[in-house]
Design a protein around this motif. Structure first.
Motif, PDB file in Angstrom:
ATOM      1  N   SER A   1       0.847  -1.191   0.000  1.00 60.99           N
ATOM      2  CA  SER A   1       0.000   0.000   0.000  1.00 60.99           C
ATOM      3  C   SER A   1       0.885   1.245   0.000  1.00 60.99           C
ATOM      4  CB  SER A   1      -0.945   0.012   1.205  1.00 60.99           C
ATOM      5  OG  SER A   1      -0.228   0.061   2.404  1.00 60.99           O
ATOM      6  N   VAL A   2       0.462   2.224  -0.819  1.00 62.99           N
ATOM      7  CA  VAL A   2       1.205   3.473  -0.960  1.00 62.99           C
ATOM      8  C   VAL A   2       0.235   4.610  -0.650  1.00 62.99           C
ATOM      9  CG1 VAL A   2       2.592   4.918  -2.496  1.00 62.99           C
ATOM     10  CG2 VAL A   2       2.669   2.418  -2.735  1.00 62.99           C
ATOM     11  N   GLY A   3       0.616   5.465   0.311  1.00 61.86           N
ATOM     12  CA  GLY A   3      -0.247   6.535   0.779  1.00 61.86           C
ATOM     13  C   GLY A   3      -0.326   7.723  -0.162  1.00 61.86           C
ATOM     14  N   LYS A   4      -1.258   8.597   0.126  1.00 58.35           N
ATOM     15  CA  LYS A   4      -1.567   9.772  -0.695  1.00 58.35           C
ATOM     16  C   LYS A   4      -0.325  10.608  -0.992  1.00 58.35           C
ATOM     17  CE  LYS A   4      -6.182  10.318   1.236  1.00 58.35           C
ATOM     18  NZ  LYS A   4      -7.060  11.188   2.052  1.00 58.35           N
ATOM     19  N   ARG A   5      -0.265  11.081  -2.243  1.00 57.22           N
ATOM     20  CA  ARG A   5       0.743  12.023  -2.728  1.00 57.22           C
ATOM     21  C   ARG A   5       2.177  11.487  -2.658  1.00 57.22           C
ATOM     22  NH1 ARG A   5      -2.819  14.184   0.418  1.00 57.22           N
ATOM     23  NH2 ARG A   5      -1.400  14.186   2.198  1.00 57.22           N
ATOM     24  N   SER A   6       2.338  10.185  -2.567  1.00 56.78           N
ATOM     25  CA  SER A   6       3.681   9.603  -2.521  1.00 56.78           C
ATOM     26  C   SER A   6       4.189   9.319  -3.923  1.00 56.78           C
ATOM     27  CB  SER A   6       3.668   8.329  -1.676  1.00 56.78           C
ATOM     28  OG  SER A   6       3.456   8.663  -0.323  1.00 56.78           O
ATOM     29  N   VAL A   7       5.509   9.312  -4.061  1.00 56.19           N
ATOM     30  CA  VAL A   7       6.155   9.107  -5.356  1.00 56.19           C
ATOM     31  C   VAL A   7       7.084   7.906  -5.266  1.00 56.19           C
ATOM     32  CG1 VAL A   7       7.732  10.088  -7.073  1.00 56.19           C
ATOM     33  CG2 VAL A   7       6.056  11.561  -5.921  1.00 56.19           C
ATOM     34  N   ILE A   8       6.859   6.936  -6.148  1.00 59.29           N
ATOM     35  CA  ILE A   8       7.750   5.785  -6.306  1.00 59.29           C
ATOM     36  C   ILE A   8       8.668   6.158  -7.475  1.00 59.29           C
ATOM     37  CG2 ILE A   8       7.901   3.316  -6.772  1.00 59.29           C
ATOM     38  CD1 ILE A   8       6.332   4.083  -4.166  1.00 59.29           C
ATOM     39  N   GLY A   9       9.935   6.361  -7.191  1.00 59.47           N
ATOM     40  CA  GLY A   9      10.859   6.907  -8.176  1.00 59.47           C
ATOM     41  C   GLY A   9      11.162   5.983  -9.335  1.00 59.47           C
ATOM     42  N   ALA A  10      11.773   6.569 -10.355  1.00 59.77           N
ATOM     43  CA  ALA A  10      12.169   5.828 -11.555  1.00 59.77           C
ATOM     44  C   ALA A  10      13.130   4.701 -11.189  1.00 59.77           C
ATOM     45  CB  ALA A  10      12.826   6.772 -12.557  1.00 59.77           C
ATOM     46  N   TYR A  11      12.971   3.590 -11.836  1.00 53.30           N
ATOM     47  CA  TYR A  11      13.837   2.419 -11.673  1.00 53.30           C
ATOM     48  C   TYR A  11      13.816   1.831 -10.261  1.00 53.30           C
ATOM     49  CZ  TYR A  11      15.467   4.021 -16.192  1.00 53.30           C
ATOM     50  OH  TYR A  11      15.509   4.441 -17.485  1.00 53.30           O
ATOM     51  N   ASN A  12      12.777   2.107  -9.477  1.00 56.41           N
ATOM     52  CA  ASN A  12      12.627   1.482  -8.162  1.00 56.41           C
ATOM     53  C   ASN A  12      12.184   0.039  -8.332  1.00 56.41           C
ATOM     54  OD1 ASN A  12      11.364   4.015  -5.831  1.00 56.41           O
ATOM     55  ND2 ASN A  12      13.158   4.029  -7.128  1.00 56.41           N
ATOM     56  N   TRP A  13      12.473  -0.768  -7.311  1.00 51.94           N
ATOM     57  CA  TRP A  13      11.964  -2.148  -7.251  1.00 51.94           C
ATOM     58  C   TRP A  13      11.412  -2.378  -5.862  1.00 51.94           C
ATOM     59  CZ3 TRP A  13      14.918  -6.943  -5.624  1.00 51.94           C
ATOM     60  CH2 TRP A  13      14.136  -8.098  -5.809  1.00 51.94           C
ATOM     61  N   LEU A  14      10.106  -2.586  -5.780  1.00 52.91           N
ATOM     62  CA  LEU A  14       9.458  -2.938  -4.526  1.00 52.91           C
ATOM     63  C   LEU A  14       9.114  -4.410  -4.593  1.00 52.91           C
ATOM     64  CD1 LEU A  14       9.160   0.186  -4.648  1.00 52.91           C
ATOM     65  CD2 LEU A  14       7.009  -0.102  -3.424  1.00 52.91           C
ATOM     66  N   GLN A  15       9.777  -5.223  -3.792  1.00 54.47           N
ATOM     67  CA  GLN A  15       9.560  -6.662  -3.776  1.00 54.47           C
ATOM     68  C   GLN A  15       8.672  -6.943  -2.575  1.00 54.47           C
ATOM     69  OE1 GLN A  15      10.826  -9.103  -1.422  1.00 54.47           O
ATOM     70  NE2 GLN A  15       9.700 -10.588  -2.596  1.00 54.47           N
ATOM     71  N   GLY A  16       7.359  -7.014  -2.829  1.00 55.27           N
ATOM     72  CA  GLY A  16       6.382  -7.098  -1.765  1.00 55.27           C
ATOM     73  C   GLY A  16       5.799  -8.469  -1.547  1.00 55.27           C
ATOM     74  N   SER A  17       6.628  -9.475  -1.342  1.00 53.10           N
ATOM     75  CA  SER A  17       6.108 -10.800  -0.977  1.00 53.10           C
ATOM     76  C   SER A  17       5.594 -10.775   0.448  1.00 53.10           C
ATOM     77  CB  SER A  17       7.175 -11.881  -1.133  1.00 53.10           C
ATOM     78  OG  SER A  17       7.504 -12.035  -2.494  1.00 53.10           O
ATOM     79  N   GLY A  18       6.264 -10.023   1.302  1.00 55.40           N
ATOM     80  CA  GLY A  18       5.730  -9.697   2.621  1.00 55.40           C
ATOM     81  C   GLY A  18       4.918  -8.427   2.442  1.00 55.40           C
ATOM     82  N   GLU A  19       4.588  -7.760   3.498  1.00 51.71           N
ATOM     83  CA  GLU A  19       3.810  -6.531   3.387  1.00 51.71           C
ATOM     84  C   GLU A  19       4.728  -5.326   3.295  1.00 51.71           C
ATOM     85  OE1 GLU A  19       0.382  -4.029   5.821  1.00 51.71           O
ATOM     86  OE2 GLU A  19       0.838  -6.088   6.398  1.00 51.71           O
ATOM     87  N   ILE A  20       4.406  -4.401   2.391  1.00 50.74           N
ATOM     88  CA  ILE A  20       5.082  -3.106   2.320  1.00 50.74           C
ATOM     89  C   ILE A  20       4.011  -2.041   2.500  1.00 50.74           C
ATOM     90  CG2 ILE A  20       6.352  -1.470   0.883  1.00 50.74           C
ATOM     91  CD1 ILE A  20       7.642  -3.832  -0.550  1.00 50.74           C
ATOM     92  N   GLU A  21       4.224  -1.186   3.491  1.00 50.23           N
ATOM     93  CA  GLU A  21       3.291  -0.088   3.758  1.00 50.23           C
ATOM     94  C   GLU A  21       4.067   1.214   3.688  1.00 50.23           C
ATOM     95  OE1 GLU A  21       0.816   1.677   7.524  1.00 50.23           O
ATOM     96  OE2 GLU A  21       1.019  -0.498   7.385  1.00 50.23           O
TER      97      GLU A  21
END
Length: 174
Positions: free
Chosen positions: A79-99
């Protein structure tokens, strides 16, 4: 739309806010029994990839931006909250929980990894070690500098700056 028609018949749920923008070459893959929620004004930039595995849940709140060529792999809950930015070339590996909280800026090239290997059996080769899912929590008003790596089990409090190229292995309080 193309996303809804691609999901027809696979028991997945898609909730689409208003003014959600998909740039060219953006891929969204949602497996059976998964769910995805796009809040209003979400922007998915060119080449980004969202993969939501069977039974997983991805939530992008209002005004979230996923920049060019970022990858979000969701095997649990991301889950990603309001007005947040996931930058270019990021990798979020969310097999567990990512908040990720509100008003978070994640610079380019950042890696957020929510699994680790179980090292309790020293007799096993690394490739045979089972994975352990752990949560990663990032508070609100956080700035994560370019090429930082956030490892499984870490919590970052509100109002924290993580420097560029940092390796975060333990909790950071706000």
């Amino acid at each position: 739309n193309r996303l809804s028609s691609a999901l027809r018949g696979n028991d997945s749920a898609v909730e689409m806010g208003r003014r959600v923008r998909f740039a060219r070459a953006c891929e969204v893959k949602v497996e059976k029994n998964a769910s995805i929620r796009f809040g209003d004004d979400v922007k998915l930039r060119s080449g980004c990839i969202l993969q939501v595995a069977k039974g997983a849940r991805l939530e992008l709140s209002e005004s979230v931006e996923v920049r060019n060529y970022a990858i979000i792999e969701c095997g649990g809950k991301v889950s990603v909250g309001k007005r947040s930015v996931i930058g270019a070339y990021n990798w979020l590996q969310g097999s567990g929980e990512i908040e990720i909280g509100e008003d978070v800026i994640i610079g380019p090239g950042v890696r957020i990894i929510s699994t680790t290997h179980d090292l309790s059996d020293p007799g096993l080769v690394f490739a045979a070690l089972p994975l352990i899912n752990k949560s990663v929590r990032i508070g609100s008003n956080v700035w994560i500098g370019a090429n930082a790596v956030i490892l499984a089990g870490v919590s970052i409090g509100n109002d924290v700056v993580v420097g560029a190229a940092a390796l975060v292995t333990r909790d950071l309080e706000g």
